[in-house]
Write a protein that holds these residues in place. Structure first.
Motif, short mmCIF file in Angstrom:
data_model
loop_
_atom_site.label_atom_id
_atom_site.label_comp_id
_atom_site.label_asym_id
_atom_site.label_seq_id
_atom_site.Cartn_x
_atom_site.Cartn_y
_atom_site.Cartn_z
N LEU A 91 64.29 -5.52 14.43
CA LEU A 91 65.02 -6.67 14.43
C LEU A 91 66.41 -6.83 14.49
O LEU A 91 67.14 -7.89 14.89
CB LEU A 91 64.84 -7.58 13.30
CG LEU A 91 63.04 -8.10 12.63
CD1 LEU A 91 63.39 -8.68 11.63
CD2 LEU A 91 62.71 -8.88 14.11
N SER A 92 66.99 -5.27 14.57
CA SER A 92 68.65 -5.67 14.52
C SER A 92 69.04 -5.78 16.04
O SER A 92 70.17 -6.15 16.15
CB SER A 92 68.94 -3.86 14.33
OG SER A 92 68.57 -2.95 15.26
N GLY A 93 68.29 -5.58 17.10
CA GLY A 93 68.68 -5.98 18.38
C GLY A 93 68.51 -7.47 18.66
O GLY A 93 68.62 -7.88 19.61
N ARG A 94 68.21 -8.29 17.78
CA ARG A 94 68.01 -9.90 17.89
C ARG A 94 68.93 -10.71 17.66
O ARG A 94 68.68 -11.87 17.11
CB ARG A 94 66.34 -10.13 17.48
CG ARG A 94 65.41 -9.34 18.02
CD ARG A 94 63.81 -9.50 17.30
NE ARG A 94 63.25 -8.77 18.11
CZ ARG A 94 62.07 -9.26 19.08
NH1 ARG A 94 61.92 -10.56 19.18
NH2 ARG A 94 61.41 -8.36 19.47
N GLY A 95 70.13 -10.21 17.64
CA GLY A 95 71.18 -11.28 17.63
C GLY A 95 71.93 -11.22 16.32
O GLY A 95 72.76 -12.01 15.94
N ALA A 96 71.68 -10.36 15.35
CA ALA A 96 72.14 -10.14 14.20
C ALA A 96 73.75 -9.99 14.06
O ALA A 96 74.00 -9.06 14.81
CB ALA A 96 71.45 -9.36 13.10
N ARG A 97 74.48 -10.85 13.64
CA ARG A 97 75.89 -10.69 13.74
C ARG A 97 76.60 -9.77 12.93
O ARG A 97 76.27 -9.56 11.74
CB ARG A 97 76.68 -12.14 13.71
CG ARG A 97 75.95 -12.97 14.60
CD ARG A 97 77.19 -13.31 15.64
NE ARG A 97 76.45 -14.14 16.63
CZ ARG A 97 76.37 -15.45 16.58
NH1 ARG A 97 76.76 -16.12 15.86
NH2 ARG A 97 75.64 -16.17 17.74
N ARG A 98 77.78 -9.10 13.34
CA ARG A 98 78.57 -8.39 12.58
C ARG A 98 77.90 -7.08 11.55
O ARG A 98 78.22 -7.02 10.49
CB ARG A 98 79.43 -9.09 11.72
CG ARG A 98 80.55 -9.96 12.61
CD ARG A 98 81.47 -10.68 11.59
NE ARG A 98 82.01 -11.55 12.38
CZ ARG A 98 81.99 -12.89 12.78
NH1 ARG A 98 80.71 -13.54 11.99
NH2 ARG A 98 82.75 -13.65 13.22
N GLY A 99 76.59 -6.52 12.22
CA GLY A 99 75.98 -5.51 11.50
C GLY A 99 75.27 -6.14 10.39
O GLY A 99 75.05 -5.22 9.42
N TRP A 147 80.26 -9.10 21.53
CA TRP A 147 79.39 -10.27 21.20
C TRP A 147 79.66 -10.96 19.89
O TRP A 147 79.76 -12.24 19.81
CB TRP A 147 77.77 -9.72 21.41
CG TRP A 147 77.48 -9.77 22.81
CD1 TRP A 147 76.97 -10.90 23.50
CD2 TRP A 147 77.39 -8.75 23.71
NE1 TRP A 147 76.49 -10.40 24.76
CE2 TRP A 147 77.01 -9.26 24.81
CE3 TRP A 147 77.76 -7.41 23.70
CZ2 TRP A 147 76.64 -8.06 25.91
CZ3 TRP A 147 77.74 -6.43 24.31
CH2 TRP A 147 77.03 -6.82 25.77
N ASP A 148 79.87 -10.02 18.88
CA ASP A 148 80.40 -10.82 17.65
C ASP A 148 81.58 -11.42 17.73
O ASP A 148 81.78 -12.68 17.51
CB ASP A 148 80.32 -9.87 16.52
CG ASP A 148 78.99 -9.31 16.18
OD1 ASP A 148 77.98 -9.99 16.46
OD2 ASP A 148 78.85 -8.10 15.43
#
Lengths: 317, 449
Positions: free
Chosen positions: A251-259, B408-409
């Protein structure tokens, strides 16, 4: 006198040579153990020791490792990803462990009722636990898709105009993973159920005679006698939370922001297999081992204050 | 006792037979000389004769699904090289890097591999193939220079070659532009960010429903489709003064302006809620321009009635040199290959026949000189060839995607959601990216030690 003679004979046998049959059996035993022993040496102990040694080196996999002493450990103090990944993992732990434990316990109490079809219900409850984490992660990523996902469509349907953006939100990404984890509480539920069924019914009968309410029975009998199970669950949940990887990886590549989904193990994976910093990744792994060991030891040291065993394990009467 | 001994002998023979059967490459009629040279041929049993001595097994590792593209080229190659047997191993893309790393550490790589990580070249795990290609009469200057530098050329030496050219282009819908009275973008002179934004905003039409709406563009940050020199120094080691310079800040300002004007399709929750992607909107004639992979866009649009054209992707400012991001399926020969000579043969065959095969498959070849043949009479494809011709050698930035990831962030979170000015945000992100870049270079340099 006779007994003493037997003891002497036995001691002599222990110290002296084995009979041919016993010696053959011993050799056979070691021979049968050999695959396992070799496996442990080459695939477990070897890599463990190698990773410890590598944690003091700079190694990119292809060039010879270069000794850097404690530099890898010192680097962590200034590494943004180290703090972030540790924070994400701790946040997940703090949210997931109490929730999963409460949910599994509640569910196990329900599944412990004597009702028709209960065996089917128990099977149904356990079924999601056998699904692969990757498949579950992909399924939930679709369910939790902020715009088209069924969860947010439902939330909008009941009047929540701006539902969370779940995996794509910095704040909601970890809670979303925790909610996903609820899908797999069947395993914990079964363990709690086993714990519940080990509580002697006579205690409840005595409580009934004394006029105890259901809540009193739960808090005075069920919960104390379940503490060994809760303790076991706590330790295994902690270990699992420290090691969360598959869901985060998918899931980490599915848009989660700022780590927001940079779990500790994912950070180790990235450092090693993406960035080719195997020495630093090994150091990160050893810090994780240390932190988890300390956490588990601390919890273990408190256990004699809140874990009650029906049989006194210390052998004191 | 006799029975026991007989059983032991039978078991031993069976075991030996099994070991022989399992060991090494399975023998075939063409690789085992069935007849001793001393034997009189007239008295020998009639057997299937070897073609020309032993067959050399050649193993190629590639991404899952790629082997299907090679069926005919392998058949053709094996016919022309009867002593070589090619085996293609499909490996899922997500596991490919780990599998190659593991094989390299074990000292047992295949003969040929798809190079999707520059570190393998930097650490000397692939053989230079320039001399071999030259000896075969293959001129690497005939191949797309952008794709070659991105994937295969290191310090002027070729380590691999491919069969197709992947490229990013600006696709446009002529009908939408005609309706808005806008001139088609040139196939050779790129739009500036100002022109791109003006075009996108001019054609955008917000309808009552999704079906009534038209969008101007579908892009996010330009860092991945523009020339890396806009964001990094020429040596690829510095971001400060490049990522946060006036031109890049202006690019971000334009993107924000377009997004706020509703001209960029990303962020449109109605479209996402109905399960559509921006490419669907392009195919349904509701998207005026799209920055898209060439092969994907061309194949998609050729299956519609849409009148389309292609142009190079926009540049930061008017007058900037055009840029077309390109790449290829980079096949090289492992340094520890068991059969390097045969592997070189196969790689050079891919450089020639593999490219021809791509033309037949309708995929843009890596070899520029085949471009016209690939394009045929199609105006769109001819424009694509012109756009491809603009590809230039790129700059090396190790770990590029990991380095630019936080941008992107910066764009979606800090600039669009929080409304912070691009200059302030980019200045804040520069040290973060520089730290990652320094680490990436440190690792890169260690490969060469």
């Amino acid at each position: 006198m006779e007994a003493s003679g037997l003891e002497t004979k036995s001691a002599t046998k222990k110290k002296g040579k084995l009979s041919p049959l016993a010696a053959r059996e011993e050799r056979a035993a070691y021979l049968f153990l050999l695959p396992w022993i070799l496996g442990v040496i080459f695939f477990l102990l070897g890599p463990i020791l190698a990773s410890f040694a590598l944690s003091f080196t700079k190694w990119n996999l292809f060039s010879p490792p270069e000794w850097v002493g404690l530099a890898n450990y010192q680097k962590m103090f200034h590494d943004r990803d180290f703090y972030n990944s540790m924070g994400v993992t701790l946040k997940y732990m703090l949210l997931s462990i109490p929730l999963f434990s409460a949910a599994a316990l509640g569910l196990s109490v329900l599944l412990n009722q004597k009702l028709r079809g209960m065996y089917v219900l128990r099977t149904v409850m356990f079924m999601p636990s056998v699904l692969a984490g990757t498949a579950v992660a992909v399924m939930f990523s679709m369910l939790l898709q902020p715009d088209a996902g069924i969860v947010n469509q439902f939330l909008r349907g009941i009047g929540i105009a701006n539902p969370p953006r779940w995996l794509m939100s910095e704040q909601w990404a970890v809670p979303a993973i925790v909610l996903m984890g609820l899908w797999g509480i069947g395993g914990g539920t079964i363990i709690y159920l086993a714990g519940l069924q080990n509580i002697p019914p006579t205690l409840y009968e005595a409580a009934d005679i004394d006029g105890a309410s259901a809540w009193q029975k739960f808090t005075r009998i069920t919960l104390p006698l379940l503490t060994p199970t809760i303790f076991f669950q706590l330790i295994t949940s902690l270990a699992a939370a420290f090691q969360i990887f598959d869901i985060a990886f998918v899931l980490s590549g599915r848009g989660a922001r700022r780590g927001a989904l940079m779990f500790y193990l994912l950070n180790i994976y990235n450092e090693s297999f993406r960035e080719s910093r195997f020495g630093y990744a090994s150091a990160l792994a050893w810090v994780l081992v240390l932190i988890s060991a300390i956490t588990i030891l601390v919890i273990n040291s408190t256990s004699n204050r809140w874990v009650y065993y029906e049989v006194d394990t210390k052998g004191e009467s | 006792m006799l029975k026991k001994q007989a059983l032991t002998i039978i078991l031993a023979l069976l075991l030996a037979a099994m070991l022989v059967a399992c060991g090494g490459t399975s023998p075939t009629a063409t690789e085992i000389p069935v007849q001793d040279s001393a034997t009189d041929s007239t008295t020998a049993e009639p057997v299937e004769m070897p073609v020309t001595g032993e067959q050399t097994p050649l193993t190629v590792w590639t991404f899952e699904g790629e082997s299907e593209n090679f069926t005919s080229i392998i058949e053709d190659f094996e016919t022309k090289h009867p002593n070589i047997k090619v085996e293609v191993v499909d490996i899922p893309e997500s596991e490919y890097g780990t599998k190659v790393d593991t094989a390299l550490i074990a000292g047992e790589p295949p003969d040929i591999g798809f190079i999707n990580d520059d570190k393998w070249i930097a650490s000397g795990k692939f053989l230079p193939i320039g001399d071999h290609l030259k000896a075969e009469g293959i001129n690497i200057e005939d191949y797309n220079p952008g794709a070659m530098t991105v994937n295969c050329l290191v310090e002027g030496e070729a380590y691999c070659i491919g069969t197709f050219t992947g490229a990013l282009m600006l696709f446009y819908n002529k009908d939408i532009l005609d309706a808005a009275g806008i001139e088609y973008p040139s196939a050779t002179v790129p739009l500036s960010m100002d022109q791109y934004a003006a075009l996108a905003e001019a054609v955008t039409k917000e309808g009552a429903t999704l079906a009534d709406s038209v969008w101007g563009a579908d892009t996010d940050i330009g860092v991945w489709w523009q020339d890396r020199r806009n964001f990094f120094s020429e040596d690829g080691r510095t971001v400060d003064g490049y990522l946060n310079d006036e031109a890049t800040v202006h690019m971000f300002e334009k993107l924000i302006e377009m997004r706020e004007a509703g001209a960029i399709i990303q962020g449109n929750s109605t479209m996402a809620a109905e399960g559509f992607a921006s490419q669907d909107m392009l195919a349904s004639g509701q998207l005026a321009t799209s920055i898209l992979e060439a092969d994907l866009g061309i194949k998609m649009l050729e299956n519609t009635d849409i009148r389309w054209g292609v142009a190079p992707v926009p540049v930061e400012q008017a007058g900037d040199e055009p840029w077309t991001a390109t790449w290829t399926d980079a096949y090289g020969v492992f340094s520890e290959a068991d059969h390097p000579e045969a592997a070189m043969e196969f790689v050079s065959y891919m450089a020639t026949e593999g490219n021809n095969l791509r033309v037949q498959q309708g995929i843009m070849p890596l070899k520029n000189t085949l471009g016209a043949e690939w394009a045929g009479e199609s105006e769109g494809r001819q424009q694509a060839v012109q756009v491809i011709a603009l590809a230039r050698p790129g700059i090396l930035v190790p770990g590029f995607w990991d380095i630019i990831g936080p941008l992107w962030d910066a764009y979606e979170g800090d600039m669009l959601e929080d409304g912070r000015p691009p200059q302030e945000v980019l200045d804040e992100y520069v040290p973060i990216l520089q730290e990652t870049l320094d680490q990436a270079w440190d690792t890169w340099d260690s490969f060469k030690e």
